[in-house]
Write a protein that holds these residues in place. Structure first.
Motif, PDB file in Angstrom:
ATOM      1  N   ILE A  63      50.791  37.156  76.824  1.00 63.04           N
ATOM      2  CA  ILE A  63      50.349  35.839  76.359  1.00 63.04           C
ATOM      3  C   ILE A  63      48.858  35.712  76.609  1.00 63.04           C
ATOM      4  O   ILE A  63      48.371  35.987  77.708  1.00 63.04           O
ATOM      5  CB  ILE A  63      51.087  34.696  77.082  1.00 63.04           C
ATOM      6  CG1 ILE A  63      52.587  34.747  76.785  1.00 63.04           C
ATOM      7  CG2 ILE A  63      50.520  33.332  76.677  1.00 63.04           C
ATOM      8  CD1 ILE A  63      53.400  33.704  77.537  1.00 63.04           C
TER       9      ILE A  63
ATOM     10  N   GLU B 226      45.332  34.635  80.699  1.00 63.90           N
ATOM     11  CA  GLU B 226      46.097  35.772  80.203  1.00 63.90           C
ATOM     12  C   GLU B 226      47.255  36.035  81.158  1.00 63.90           C
ATOM     13  O   GLU B 226      47.070  36.049  82.386  1.00 63.90           O
ATOM     14  CB  GLU B 226      45.218  37.013  80.073  1.00 63.90           C
ATOM     15  CG  GLU B 226      44.230  36.915  78.921  1.00 63.90           C
ATOM     16  CD  GLU B 226      43.564  38.255  78.617  1.00 63.90           C
ATOM     17  OE1 GLU B 226      43.478  39.089  79.540  1.00 63.90           O
ATOM     18  OE2 GLU B 226      43.151  38.458  77.468  1.00 63.90           O
TER      19      GLU B 226
ATOM     20  N   VAL C 121      52.615  26.478  74.161  1.00 58.53           N
ATOM     21  CA  VAL C 121      52.920  27.902  74.002  1.00 58.53           C
ATOM     22  C   VAL C 121      54.265  28.088  73.302  1.00 58.53           C
ATOM     23  O   VAL C 121      54.428  28.997  72.484  1.00 58.53           O
ATOM     24  CB  VAL C 121      52.914  28.612  75.372  1.00 58.53           C
ATOM     25  CG1 VAL C 121      53.309  30.075  75.208  1.00 58.53           C
ATOM     26  CG2 VAL C 121      51.549  28.515  76.037  1.00 58.53           C
TER      27      VAL C 121
ATOM     28  N   VAL D 297      46.520  30.411  70.965  1.00 53.12           N
ATOM     29  CA  VAL D 297      47.507  31.038  71.842  1.00 53.12           C
ATOM     30  C   VAL D 297      48.196  32.142  71.043  1.00 53.12           C
ATOM     31  O   VAL D 297      48.618  31.913  69.908  1.00 53.12           O
ATOM     32  CB  VAL D 297      48.569  30.039  72.340  1.00 53.12           C
ATOM     33  CG1 VAL D 297      49.589  30.754  73.227  1.00 53.12           C
ATOM     34  CG2 VAL D 297      47.934  28.880  73.091  1.00 53.12           C
ATOM     35  N   THR D 298      48.296  33.321  71.630  1.00 57.91           N
ATOM     36  CA  THR D 298      49.078  34.381  71.011  1.00 57.91           C
ATOM     37  C   THR D 298      50.145  34.842  71.998  1.00 57.91           C
ATOM     38  O   THR D 298      49.911  34.892  73.215  1.00 57.91           O
ATOM     39  CB  THR D 298      48.216  35.593  70.602  1.00 57.91           C
ATOM     40  OG1 THR D 298      47.579  36.134  71.775  1.00 57.91           O
ATOM     41  CG2 THR D 298      47.173  35.199  69.578  1.00 57.91           C
ATOM     42  N   VAL D 299      51.314  35.169  71.462  1.00 56.03           N
ATOM     43  CA  VAL D 299      52.423  35.694  72.255  1.00 56.03           C
ATOM     44  C   VAL D 299      52.813  37.032  71.647  1.00 56.03           C
ATOM     45  O   VAL D 299      53.221  37.095  70.481  1.00 56.03           O
ATOM     46  CB  VAL D 299      53.627  34.735  72.251  1.00 56.03           C
ATOM     47  CG1 VAL D 299      54.759  35.305  73.098  1.00 56.03           C
ATOM     48  CG2 VAL D 299      53.227  33.353  72.758  1.00 56.03           C
TER      49      VAL D 299
ATOM     50  N   SER E 101      56.415  34.538  67.086  1.00 64.20           N
ATOM     51  CA  SER E 101      56.042  34.222  68.466  1.00 64.20           C
ATOM     52  C   SER E 101      57.182  33.513  69.185  1.00 64.20           C
ATOM     53  O   SER E 101      57.480  33.809  70.349  1.00 64.20           O
ATOM     54  CB  SER E 101      54.767  33.369  68.507  1.00 64.20           C
ATOM     55  OG  SER E 101      54.983  32.100  67.926  1.00 64.20           O
TER      56      SER E 101
ATOM     57  N   ILE F 177      60.282  34.004  72.989  1.00 65.64           N
ATOM     58  CA  ILE F 177      60.241  33.057  74.097  1.00 65.64           C
ATOM     59  C   ILE F 177      61.597  32.405  74.331  1.00 65.64           C
ATOM     60  O   ILE F 177      62.280  31.982  73.400  1.00 65.64           O
ATOM     61  CB  ILE F 177      59.202  31.955  73.813  1.00 65.64           C
ATOM     62  CG1 ILE F 177      57.801  32.555  73.733  1.00 65.64           C
ATOM     63  CG2 ILE F 177      59.245  30.863  74.879  1.00 65.64           C
ATOM     64  CD1 ILE F 177      56.750  31.572  73.252  1.00 65.64           C
TER      65      ILE F 177
END
Length: 309
Positions: free
Chosen positions: A6, A28, A52, A63-65, A77, A81
């Motif tokens: 993340i 991060e 997120v 935000v990147t996942v 993404s 999760i």
């Protein structure tokens, strides 16, 4: 961070009322770590998690996942999760099995009864699989929420105050499960008011105050840098005042004159204590007992939040 699952960059959230819930947060999160987010109520922890997880839209920032942008590539993404929210929200009239199986389907996963059974057994829900949610206790409902979050085999698990108001048995079961998940490579981010749990479980600690990320540090390093230790000396004879030779140590003399307290950090431990004990003898001060204590993560947290206020 070499293997960040993340990446949060300059993230802000301001609501229509003008309230700034998050202010330029960058963070991060490494694949496979346990990160504990600490902060008082209203600090921004739940807002950060909600962004997120795609529940709340950010005002600014990215935000990147797993490399997937949470806005432009929401579907991919979100598949990565699992979220256990604070609130118990599920269909009261559905059975445990149906609820958890349905949650898996929502993420586009094919049916996998073996995985659902495994999750329910790990959470001591197997004998309740045919019970309706409305028939369960609060602790059992909390277990169902965790089972739903794990139903689609997420790579990242968010736990928002997961042990608030639950019994001791569930808390032990939950932490045992978290250890197993972490060992299998799952990244876990939790918020908690039980700082002792964060101290025991987390690899890193993040502290949020007034929507700002005050600090992110490896737990061991945080304790080393910010933890304070105290040496308390119980004196053989009462002191009226601190001898001049001992004043460089910034000792605290008890009001009754019967003990001295020396506060020091890890770096000063060896030289400070050996020098103090030598100078005590030179000053004619004798002690009959000594004990040491050190600050906990809770002490550090309280101090940091107070300084940030």
């Amino acid at each position: 961070m070499p293997d960040a699952v993340i990446t949060i960059a300059d993230l802000s959230k301001t609501y229509a009322s003008g309230f700034a819930a998050l202010k330029h947060v960058s963070l991060e999160i490494e694949r496979g770590e346990i990160l504990a987010l600490l902060g008082p109520n209203g600090a921004g922890k739940t807002t950060l998690i909600s962004i997120v997880c795609g529940i709340v839209t950010p005002s600014d920032g990215t935000v990147t996942v797993g490399g997937h942008d949470i806005v432009r590539d929401y579907r991919n993404s979100r598949k990565m999760i699992g979220l256990v929210p604070q609130e118990l929200t599920t269909d009261a009239f559905e059975t445990v099995w149906a609820t958890v199986s349905h949650s898996r389907g929502l993420f586009g996963k094919k049916p996998n009864p073996e995985h659902i059974e495994k999750v329910l057994r790990e959470l001591s829900l197997w004998d309740k699989k045919d019970s309706k949610i409305m028939q369960l206790s609060g602790g059992m409902k909390r277990r169902v929420m965790i089972a739903k979050a794990l139903s689609h085999e997420p790579e990242v698990l968010f736990l928002d105050e997961p042990t608030a108001g639950v019994d001791v048995e569930l808390r032990k079961d939950m932490w045992a499960m978290i250890r197993r998940l972490r060992a299998a490579g799952t990244t876990i981010i939790l918020t908690t008011h039980y700082i002792a749990e964060a101290e025991e479980m987390a690899d890193r600690i993040g502290i949020i105050q007034h929507g700002e990320l005050v600090l992110v540090e490896e737990k061991a390093e945080l304790m080393r840098k910010l933890g304070k230790k105290q040496l308390t000396l119980t004196l053989q004879e009462r002191l009226e005042a601190l001898p001049e030779a001992l004043k460089p140590y910034a000792l605290e003399l008890a009001a009754d004159g019967e003990s001295l307290v020396y506060t020091y950090d890890a770096q000063a431990e060896r030289s400070g204590i050996s020098g103090l004990l030598a100078d005590l003898g030179s000053a004619g001060v004798r002690f009959r007992d000594l004990r040491t204590s050190e600050s906990s993560l809770e002490d550090i947290f309280v101090s940091l939040v107070r300084d940030a206020s």
